[in-house]
Enzyme design. Structure first.
Site, PDB file in Angstrom:
ATOM      1  N   GLU A 165       0.758  -1.214  -0.064  1.00  0.00           N
ATOM      2  CA  GLU A 165       0.074  -0.178   0.015  1.00  0.00           C
ATOM      3  C   GLU A 165       0.837   1.157  -0.233  1.00  0.00           C
ATOM      4  OE1 GLU A 165      -3.087  -0.156  -0.595  1.00  0.00           O
ATOM      5  OE2 GLU A 165      -3.386  -2.222  -0.295  1.00  0.00           O
ATOM      6  N   CYS A 199      -1.677   9.484   2.553  1.00  0.00           N
ATOM      7  CA  CYS A 199      -1.421   8.840   1.300  1.00  0.00           C
ATOM      8  C   CYS A 199      -2.434   9.217   0.155  1.00  0.00           C
ATOM      9  CB  CYS A 199      -1.302   7.296   1.602  1.00  0.00           C
ATOM     10  SG  CYS A 199      -2.634   6.388   2.159  1.00  0.00           S
TER      11      CYS A 199
END
Length: 469
Positions: free
Chosen positions: A212, A246
């Site tokens: 991720e 993110c």
């Protein structure tokens, strides 16, 4: 902890898993225990995050970490029995009367490496999926946020046995050793640069990895959309955690004619979201001086190459190593460093392209983003954009909140990551989808073994004819 001690811990977990893989009852009990210890230690966790950043609002940690984590546990508990069910599929006609089905089985012992920007959520959310899938796990929170890492370690290790779920802490050398262990699956959240190293470390063991990562997530505004509404939602998503997210909007793409309205609305949005931002107790600080200096270097490089930087918020108050005013950057070009790497801070470049087609071309000619945001009310254009772009996830007419959809997968593509988690998709990621065929006493295949007599040859030819489209 030494590499030898890590190896011994993993070995003990694998032995314990082989002896007694967690069944439904243990998984549910463990999920509920995790929920209880998060609730019991909520204040400690929030305070630890505050110390790591030097300042982050209690409400931000509750809203962005504790609440989504607890709701994810609730979702898993509610749905786990149905996720675990054996699923029958139609058998291939030439293999009748056999039956066919698949079932999900746990992989074994997993490694989970968290990230500093949302230490609680990004360490424990993958653990929820790992527990639901019936695995054992070893956690490694990020050393960049050491206070929250130690609290997570304490509450996990005092409530779970080491051969089931355990947490280890340490610096980059431990992270390197951790990623080279022969886990049955390795889950990493962090930068693309470190993700490459994690994948390389896992490769000799053929350890499957879920990465991720991050990337430059664009927010594209169509000229017909309300600039005021778009700015409000973009700035809200951008300034959570001071941009250290993110999936924060990394840059905006819109026609040049919208620049002045965008600037005015952005200033108003910041003043409303964080009045007196340099002293506002709800505006998160930059994690450390090294990260602050990196952000300043991005701005300096952009200005030297012709960019125009607009201060938002307290425009007369200078940035400090922990407090950074939000900034818009106009006149950007692709050779600027802030258009080449993920910003991860309260800096928002504005790229002027006149049409959605140009915006899509720009996005497609660069690394695939973790998230994509599009502001438009015209369904035809929305569908066209979805068809002609590829990203980890999409939110239309807002930012970041696709993360909160438990029935949607979360994960990147290309440079922004590989694999998915959250809800059922996390359960699948940490499971083996095992195929099972059950043959009957009478089986047509018994008549197709060698020697191939004339009759068998005819049968095979018949099967061949019926198998064609």
């Amino acid at each position: 902890m030494t590499k030898s001690e890590l190896s011994n811990l993993l070995h003990k977990q694998k032995l314990a898993f082989q002896k007694s893989p967690p069944e439904y009852e243990k998984r549910i009990k463990s999920l509920k225990k995790l929920s209880d210890i998060i609730e019991e230690n909520k204040d400690r966790l929030i305070e630890a995050v505050y110390k790591d950043f030097g300042l982050r609002a209690r409400e931000e940690t509750l809203f962005l970490e504790i609440f989504p984590l607890q709701d994810e546990i609730r979702h898993a508990v509610k749905n786990l029995r149905s996720w675990m069910k054996r699923r029958f599929v139609p058998s291939s006609w030439f293999l009748l009367p056999s039956s066919a089905y698949y079932q999900f089985q746990p992989l074994g012992s997993l490694g989970i490496m968290g990230a500093w920007n949302y230490q609680i959520l990004l360490t424990l959310s993958p653990l929820v999926d790992a527990i639901a899938a019936g695995n054992h796990a070893i956690l490694k929170p990020s050393e960049i946020a050491p206070t929250s890492a130690e609290v997570i370690k304490e509450i996990i290790n005092t409530n779970f046995s080491a051969d089931y779920i355990h947490c280890v802490t340490g610096a980059s050398e431990l992270a390197k050793d951790f990623s080279s262990l022969p886990f049955d699956h390795l889950f990493f959240t962090g930068s693309t640069r470190v993700g490459k190293m994690v994948m390389a470390a896992a490769a000799p063991n053929l350890t499957p990895v879920t990465l991720e990562l991050g990337g430059k997530s664009p927010a594209i505004i169509h000229s017909s959309y309300s600039v005021k509404r778009a700015v409000k939602r973009i700035m809200a998503g951008k300034l959570f955690n001071a941009g250290q997210t993110c999936v924060a909007p990394d840059y905006v793409v819109m026609p040049e004619s919208l620049n002045e309205e965008f600037r005015k609305e952005a200033q108003l949005a910041v003043e409303k979201l964080y009045p007196g931002i340099q002293s506002n107790e709800q505006y998160t600080q930059i994690i450390n001086s090294g990260h602050f200096e990196r952000l300043q270097a991005l701005l300096k490089d952009a200005e030297e190459k012709g960019a125009r930087v607009i201060e938002l918020g307290d425009r007369d108050a200078a940035d400090t190593s922990k407090r950074m005013n939000p900034k818009l950057v106009f006149n950007v070009s692709s050779d600027m460093e802030l258009m080449q790497e993920e910003i991860f801070g309260p800096i928002l470049p504005v790229l002027n392209l006149e049409t959605v087609e140009e915006a899509v071309d720009y996005v497609n000619n660069n690394a695939k983003p973790l998230a994509l945001y599009y502001f438009d009310e015209k369904k035809r254009r929305i569908d066209w954009l979805l068809k002609n772009t590829l990203s980890g996830g999409v939110t239309v007419n807002d930012t970041i909140y696709h993360l909160g959809q438990h029935n949607l997968p979360f994960g990147g593509v290309g440079a922004s990551g590989m694999g998915h988690y959250h809800g059922y998709d996390g359960f699948k990621t940490f499971s083996k989808k095992r195929a099972v065929m059950h043959q009957r006493k009478f089986a047509t295949t018994d008549f197709l073994h060698p020697p191939f007599t004339d009759l068998k040859k005819k049968l095979i030819n018949i099967i061949g004819r019926f198998s064609k489209v």
